[in-house]
Design an enzyme around this catalytic site. Structure first.
Site, PDB file in Angstrom:
ATOM      1  CD  GLU A  47      -3.216  -0.729   1.923  1.00 29.20           C
ATOM      2  OE1 GLU A  47      -3.044  -0.108   2.974  1.00 29.20           O
ATOM      3  OE2 GLU A  47      -4.322  -1.103   1.513  1.00 29.20           O
ATOM      4  CD  GLU A  92      -3.957  -5.809   2.359  1.00 28.03           C
ATOM      5  OE1 GLU A  92      -4.673  -5.094   3.087  1.00 28.03           O
ATOM      6  OE2 GLU A  92      -2.717  -5.749   2.354  1.00 28.03           O
TER       7      GLU A  92
HETATM    8  C1  IPT Z   1      -4.357  -2.442   4.835  1.00 32.93           C
HETATM    9  C2  IPT Z   1      -2.948  -2.987   5.012  1.00 32.93           C
HETATM   10  O1  IPT Z   1      -2.322  -3.250   3.789  1.00 32.93           O
HETATM   11  C3  IPT Z   1      -2.933  -4.219   5.861  1.00 32.93           C
HETATM   12  O2  IPT Z   1      -1.614  -4.496   6.210  1.00 32.93           O
HETATM   13  C4  IPT Z   1      -3.775  -4.029   7.091  1.00 32.93           C
HETATM   14  O3  IPT Z   1      -3.200  -3.036   7.852  1.00 32.93           O
HETATM   15  C5  IPT Z   1      -5.155  -3.641   6.658  1.00 32.93           C
HETATM   16  O4  IPT Z   1      -5.119  -2.456   5.954  1.00 32.93           O
HETATM   17  C6  IPT Z   1      -6.091  -3.355   7.795  1.00 32.93           C
HETATM   18  O5  IPT Z   1      -6.188  -4.444   8.609  1.00 32.93           O
HETATM   19  S1  IPT Z   1      -4.337  -0.686   4.592  1.00 32.93           S
HETATM   20  C7  IPT Z   1      -5.964  -0.191   4.076  1.00 32.93           C
HETATM   21  C8  IPT Z   1      -6.958  -0.263   5.146  1.00 32.93           C
HETATM   22  C9  IPT Z   1      -5.875   1.215   3.603  1.00 32.93           C
END
Ligand code: IPT
Length: 981
Positions: free
Chosen positions: A205, A294
């Protein structure tokens, strides 16, 4: 304007084509094009181009292979044999890939020092993933976020002068050191070397304050280190970072968390599911598959939050139904759930917004148990694995008779199979909607369902995938308004399993051109109609699973019609590629295999379970966890049997009756305490961008103490003029700090600042005075915006003694024993902080505590300062049982105290009685000895001057008769006086 827009799209398209053609250094075992990833030179699902698509308004892209999910961060489950258990559960739920973060900090307590042994053995972890049948997306950072301390940066990086996540010499030298250490392990486990790794994510990210030179440098290093699988990147949202141009990766994708992270309103949904993905993909990276690296699989919960039960509700199976299917409707073919198994943010691994449990409301809960969402994911993943054309589709338009319903239609250009994905236009709507949809396939045009007076039904927060024009086995499905779970070939007949919520009408139309078909075995209300070569069958979804036998001139068909609850109980393990058996009933079917005429099933059972099995007629013996089952035939050609549930009487030691050892544990508060071997806290400047108000710098990191509690002792002698002490601490959200002067408690604060008027009688006029400060920290911030936020200090930014002459105080600092050169290399950097008991090894098995005072817990005595409790207990969990166990704290929550919980030397809980929400702490088997002695050690940190200590008990999360196999004990070294000084 319009033409210019088209031109831009065309130009971007050609740039993409050129870029993907010029991509070099990648293995031929994993390639990609606009449709899909190709693994080992073959599309996982074959289709033949994007042309000739009747009724499709837009001809588009996509589709393949990977339905993935994020594990399980191995670093959140410090018991390697349980990695296997979680991987197997994921595979059983239908996933084919896991995405794995690697944590820099977890492997490096000290610069130039890396550890990949024991619980840090990532090679073993990767091997286990492969053995379970999963591909791996490797995500080594260097930055990972993940709600871990420093977002995964090691403690020692905090002292860097330069900015992290930018292109500069100092940071580059550091991340290169890490990549040089970890990449050889990843390199060896790539698919071209016979390993499971198919993709490698660059950074995480990296979306704000980006420096393309840094991305480019990471990629060059990764290639130089022998990584040949395609590189990927997860943009924080649909923002086009590194999709094209400098620093761009091979297969770009994005992340999406549509319901966010506030679990305190668990029923609140946005009005709409995301609507931009398809268009964004077409404009951004049309030559690559649409990848969501994700997608929301749960949510994290903060200190004082509503607890993970609420996150489970916020991101429940309904959410999975509606939002995941919306992603498929947009063409996502790389779909990674964050998280599928969360785990435990044990020790001091957490960043300040999260507490020890990282259950995440994920499909598999923290103690590795199934949730309703796991079963929903199984329904979807099994469908995707079974119905191949779903993986190669173009998007088309479709209409329903109800304006409240949105229907996306997809068509595989090769087979012409179509899918209609229906959802409520208002995603959060709770109303039930009835409708028909108009479909147009090579079979003709239909308004479905065709039967008068019946409808397609969507409950509130429901979504359905309707399949049409689909060949399976020897059948041709014209359409089915019931959703398909899977289908198998059972020798002389085909078997199709469909489902919908109980009471919903279902209609299946099958083509039998060579003659009529008969219904022969329906035990419930089923009607049929044969017209124009099409057999139309109508029914309502029952409470259980009911059969419809269709005997036809081509091949017989058994349709198993399930209500939703009943459908979630079916498993379809593969016994050979694309060859499955069906089993209904068990809590978990881990895997299945056929040798000769024996079908061997392995799984877990939570109660007495009636099972039903559909498998080849050539099978005459079926075993469950190696026990032969008594089989009965059903009238419609399946078997039933019975598996007795857990029967062992499992009683856990009652810790309120146990004998505990007690000692007071904060000698540092006392004037007489000898701190001569502590480090001087004398820095008068700092690299930190967060400058203190008063000097010397009182940050733990400054002196090499990065994790857990920190002590500072300030000695001054001309004290008669000190009237007030004003302190500002920086301990992190949910943190706390306590001040003592000459052994007298001044105050314990959960807010950053505190002011104490000093009673002259406490002071030693013209003598020695000691101000002792304890910081209870909750970890370092992350660095999501790449702006060095992770360097926020832990310690004190302002300690002003009003009336003291300038430079009239000398400071000493103490954190974990030995700082970065940690004493306990096995348990690693996150296990110990700076509490006296932690430094002395009071948390370790075998510490000689016999001289301590014998007490029982709860312990009503009010005491000043910290104290430590130890006890031991035995467990005797019978063989083949999986009984996840936790330690529960219970007390009146108005009492302000914190505690560290150690089991067999491992810090598995940071407890905040005054804050919560976590009161039950999971202790993974392997750390916990399920067949022998265990040592429980608890450090109690009262924030008030006098606090008693509440109840501690052992609690089982559930009892399973399990096939997970033996969990070997994790190496847990005991107390060694030679290392503690
Ligand atoms: C995303 C991250 O890539 C992951 O590592 C984790 O932190 C997740 O969020 C939340 O649990 S960041 C995204 C919410 C902008």
């Amino acid at each position: 304007m319009f033409q210019k827009g088209i031109l831009t799209v065309v130009v971007i398209f050609f740039i993409n084509v050129v870029l993907s053609l010029t991509a070099t250094n990648t293995t031929s075992k994993v390639t990609w094009d606009k449709y899909s990833l190709l693994i080992n030179g073959e599309r996982k699902f074959i289709f033949s181009g994007e042309f000739h698509v009747r009724s499709c308004l837009q001809r588009s892209l996509h589709k393949t292979a990977s339905f993935t999910l994020s594990f399980p961060q191995y670093f959140r489950l410090p018991s390697p044999d349980l990695w296997r258990d979680v991987f197997q559960k994921m595979k059983a739920l239908g996933f084919n890939t896991v995405s794995l973060y690697f944590s820099w900090a977890y492997h490096s307590s000290m610069q130039d020092d890396y550890d990949f042994e024991g619980i840090r053995d990532i090679e073993q972890c990767l091997r286990m993933a492969q053995e379970a049948g999963l591909y791996v997306i490797a995500r080594p950072g260097p930055y990972i976020n993940a709600e871990v301390d420093n977002g995964g940066f090691p403690g020692w990086l905090v002292n860097m002068k330069s900015k992290a996540r930018q292109n500069n010499e100092e940071y580059e030298a550091n991340w290169k050191e890490y990549f040089s250490a970890i990449n050889p392990y990843i390199e060896k486990q790539q698919i071209d070397q016979g390993g499971p790794i198919i993709l490698y994510q660059i950074e995480n990210e990296y979306t704000y304050n980006v420096d393309a030179n840094y991305m480019q440098a990471l990629e060059e290093k990764v290639r130089a280190d022998g990584i040949v699988v395609p590189t990927t990147f997860n943009d924080a949202a649909t923002l086009r970072n590194f999709a094209n141009g400098k620093g761009s990766v091979d297969v770009y994708g994005f992340d999406s968390y549509p319901v966010g992270f506030d679990c305190s309103n668990p029923d609140s949904w946005p009005l709409k599911t995301p609507k931009i993905f398809r268009l964004f993909h077409q404009v951004t990276n049309p030559s690559e598959p649409l990848a969501i690296y994700e997608f929301q699989g749960g949510a994290f919960d903060p200190w004082g939050g509503p607890g993970y039960g609420s996150c489970q509700q916020l991101v429940n199976e309904r959410f999975a139904k509606v939002f995941y299917k919306n992603n498929y409707a947009h063409g996502a073919t790389i779909h990674n759930l964050y998280m599928a198994y969360g785990g435990t943010t044990w020790g001091d691994m957490a960043e300040p917004t999260v507490y020890t449990s990282y259950d995440y409301g994920a499909s598999i809960s923290e103690p590795r148990m199934m949730t309703a969402k796991a079963y929903e994911v199984k329904l979807q993943a099994t469908f995707i694995n079974t119905v191949k054309p779903f993986t190669s589709t173009d998007h088309c338009t479709a209409f329903s008779t109800n304006l409240a319903i949105l229907v996306d239609s997809l068509q595989d250009p090769n087979t012409k199979t179509q899918f209609y994905i229906a959802q409520h236009l208002i995603a959060s709507s709770l109303s039930v909607s009835n409708f028909n949809i108009f479909i147009s396939t090579e079979d003709g045009r239909y308004s479905i369902p065709a039967k008068k007076g019946t409808y397609l039904t969507l409950d509130g927060r429901d979504s359905k995938i309707i399949t049409a024009y689909y060949d399976f086995g020897s059948q041709h499905l014209v359409y089915s308004t019931s959703e398909i779970f899977t289908h198998i070939v059972q020798d002389s007949r085909d078997v199709l399993l469909v489902y919908a919520y109980e009471g919903h009408a279902g209609e299946i139309a099958l083509k039998y051109p060579s003659g009529d078909a008969n219904l022969t075995c329906s035990s419930f209300d089923v009607t049929s109609d044969y017209n124009n070569n099409v057999l139309q069958v109508n029914y309502h979804h029952p409470d259980g699973t009911n059969p419809i036998c269709i005997s036809s001139p081509n091949k017989d068909l058994l349709v198993l019609v399930a209500g939703y609850e009943s459908a979630t109980k079916w498993w379809a393990p593969e016994i050979a590629p694309d060859e499955r058996v069906l089993i209904s009933g068990p809590y978990l079917v881990r895997n299945a295999s056929v040798i000769g005429s024996t079908l061997s099933l392995y799984g877990d059972i939570d109660q007495d379970t009636n099972i039903e099995i559909v498998a080849s007629e050539s099978i005459n013996t079926i075993t469950w966890n190696d026990q032969t089952l008594q089989l009965r035939n059903t009238s419609y050609g399946t078997w039933t049997s019975f598996i007795p549930g857990p029967s062992a009487d499992i009683t856990l030691t009652d810790l309120s009756k146990a004998s505990w050892q007690y000692i007071s544990a904060s000698p540092e508060t006392q004037l007489s305490f000898d701190d001569s071997d502590w480090m001087n806290a004398n820095h008068t400047s700092t690299n930190s961008p967060y400058k203190p108000t008063t000097y010397p710098v009182l940050y733990g990191d400054e002196y090499g103490y990065h994790y857990g509690s920190l002590w500072f002792r300030g000695t001054f002698d001309d004290s008669d003029s000190v009237t007030n002490i004003m302190i500002t601490a920086s301990t992190g959200t949910g943190g706390a700090w306590i001040a003592w002067l000459n052994g007298e408690y001044l105050g314990g604060e959960t807010t950053p600042t505190g002011t104490f008027a000093i009673d002259k009688t406490i002071l030693n006029a013209n003598g020695k005075n000691v101000l002792a400060l304890l910081a209870w920290t909750t970890g370092h911030e992350e660095d999501g915006a790449a702006d060095d936020t992770y360097k926020q200090p832990r310690g004190f930014t302002d300690v002003s003694l009003i009336g003291l002459k300038p430079d009239g105080i000398e400071w000493k600092v103490q954190g974990n024993l030995n700082g970065e050169d940690i004493v306990d290399k096995i348990r690693g950097p996150y296990n110990e902080g700076g509490l006296y008991g932690e430094r002395m090894g009071w948390h370790l098995p075998g510490y000689p505590d016999s001289q301590w005072e014998k007490v029982s817990v709860p312990d009503d005595r009010n005491r000043t300062g910290l104290s430590w409790y130890r006890t031991t207990f035995n467990l005797d969990i019978p063989e083949n049982y999986d009984v996840p166990i936790g330690v529960r704290f219970e007390d009146n929550t108005s009492k302000r105290y914190r505690a560290v919980l150690f089991v067999n030397g491992w810090k598995l809980g940071k407890y905040a009685n005054d804050l919560g929400p976590q009161r039950l702490f999971y202790i993974p088997e392997g750390i916990l000895n399920h067949n022998g002695p265990n040592t429980l050690s608890i450090g109690v940190v009262p924030l008030d001057n006098s606090t008693s200590f509440g109840k501690v008990s052992l609690e089982a999360y559930g009892t399973l008769l399990s096939s997970k196999g033996v969990t070997t004990l994790v190496n847990s070294p005991g107390y060694d006086p030679a290392t503690r000084f």
